[in-house]
Design an enzyme around this catalytic site. Sequence first.
Site, short mmCIF file in Angstrom:
data_model
loop_
_atom_site.label_atom_id
_atom_site.label_comp_id
_atom_site.label_asym_id
_atom_site.label_seq_id
_atom_site.Cartn_x
_atom_site.Cartn_y
_atom_site.Cartn_z
N LEU A 1 11.29 1.56 6.80
CA LEU A 1 10.59 1.99 5.59
C LEU A 1 11.30 3.25 5.07
CD1 LEU A 1 7.95 1.35 3.93
CD2 LEU A 1 7.11 3.46 4.96
N GLU B 1 13.14 2.60 13.50
CA GLU B 1 12.15 3.64 13.15
C GLU B 1 11.07 3.58 14.23
OE1 GLU B 1 10.16 2.80 9.43
OE2 GLU B 1 10.03 0.67 9.85
N TYR C 1 0.83 -1.20 0.00
CA TYR C 1 0.00 0.00 0.00
C TYR C 1 0.86 1.25 0.00
CZ TYR C 1 0.99 0.87 4.96
OH TYR C 1 1.63 1.16 6.14
N LYS D 1 6.46 -1.80 1.93
CA LYS D 1 5.27 -1.21 2.56
C LYS D 1 4.12 -2.20 2.41
CE LYS D 1 3.19 3.36 3.20
NZ LYS D 1 3.36 3.49 4.63
N1 PLP Z 1 7.86 4.00 8.85
C1 PLP Z 1 6.70 3.33 8.95
C2 PLP Z 1 6.69 1.99 9.59
C3 PLP Z 1 5.51 3.88 8.43
O1 PLP Z 1 4.36 3.20 8.51
C4 PLP Z 1 5.57 5.17 7.84
C5 PLP Z 1 4.37 5.81 7.28
O2 PLP Z 1 3.26 5.41 7.46
C6 PLP Z 1 6.79 5.85 7.78
C7 PLP Z 1 7.92 5.23 8.28
C8 PLP Z 1 6.87 7.22 7.17
O3 PLP Z 1 6.73 7.18 5.78
P1 PLP Z 1 6.19 8.44 4.96
O4 PLP Z 1 7.08 9.59 5.33
O5 PLP Z 1 6.38 8.04 3.55
O6 PLP Z 1 4.78 8.68 5.35
#
Ligand code: PLP
Length: 289
Positions: free
Chosen positions: A200, A176, A30, A144
Amino acid sequence: MIYLNGEFMPIEDAKISILDRGFIFGDGVYEVVPVYSRRPFRLAEHLARLQASLDAISLANPLGDAKWSELVAKVIAGNPWEDQTVYLQLTRGVAKRDHAFPKGLKPTVFLMASELVTPSAELMKSGAKAIVLPDFRWLRCDIKSTSLLGNCMLRTLAAEAGCAEAILVREGEMTEASASNVFVVKNGTVLAPPKSQLILPGITYDVVLEILRGNAIPHQVRPVKEAELRSAEEIWVTSSSREVLPITTLDGKPVGQGERAGKPGPVGLKVHALYQQFKARVMRAPAHA
Ligand code: PLP
């Protein structure tokens, strides 16, 4: 209004098979795209990350970027909010239950929108609370994937502790958070863990690094030790909906020292302000950026 497999419809009318591999196995990926004033932000980057997730799970992308952009635009137009998050999901499709990926299925394609709620001025003033938890997720957190049970368990533990986020540590290093990336400030330098299969690759993370580089704010992309997280002057979490949110309490203790302890720090506030300017500039530009 949502999109499901070729049709636009009210969300209440959307139906999928119980044999959809997304439902049975979480066999899907997603994206969440922020939309400001009805314009998607960094859509090309979100679509590139979607492609990377699809490649990682050997699922062919049924649509090209132009078609994705068209669907995103239609979903934005079909919903009432000026600022939205557009959620895109693809699963491998419907098949008899069997773990190995079946070939030749028609993927399920789903898009929906909701109102984008970014941190309030009040929250930006106080900062948020977080707890540190062991990162017990799998070793492909760069995908993701809709299989988010680990992230959901961790976020629930955080919520039960009255916290907005769980910051995760694996083998003594910060990875993270349950749904965001994490930056810390240590001795005046911003530290960000490098991209790897353990985090991610956040789109907001990339924007923040561009801002740090573009404004000559001292920073290093390198592994961050748990001890550095725990003794940081500042901690921020970043994501498409939280943008740059200061964490001011970690495991019940104020973040930072002296009179600034427990308050959002100057570097994070500056980056937050620069992020708002960056967004405004991109949104004013004639073409999607
Ligand atoms: N890490 C995780 C596990 C996430 O689910 C998300 C976003 O939902 C992020 C990092 C941040 O990603 P983004 O900046 O693309 O929203």
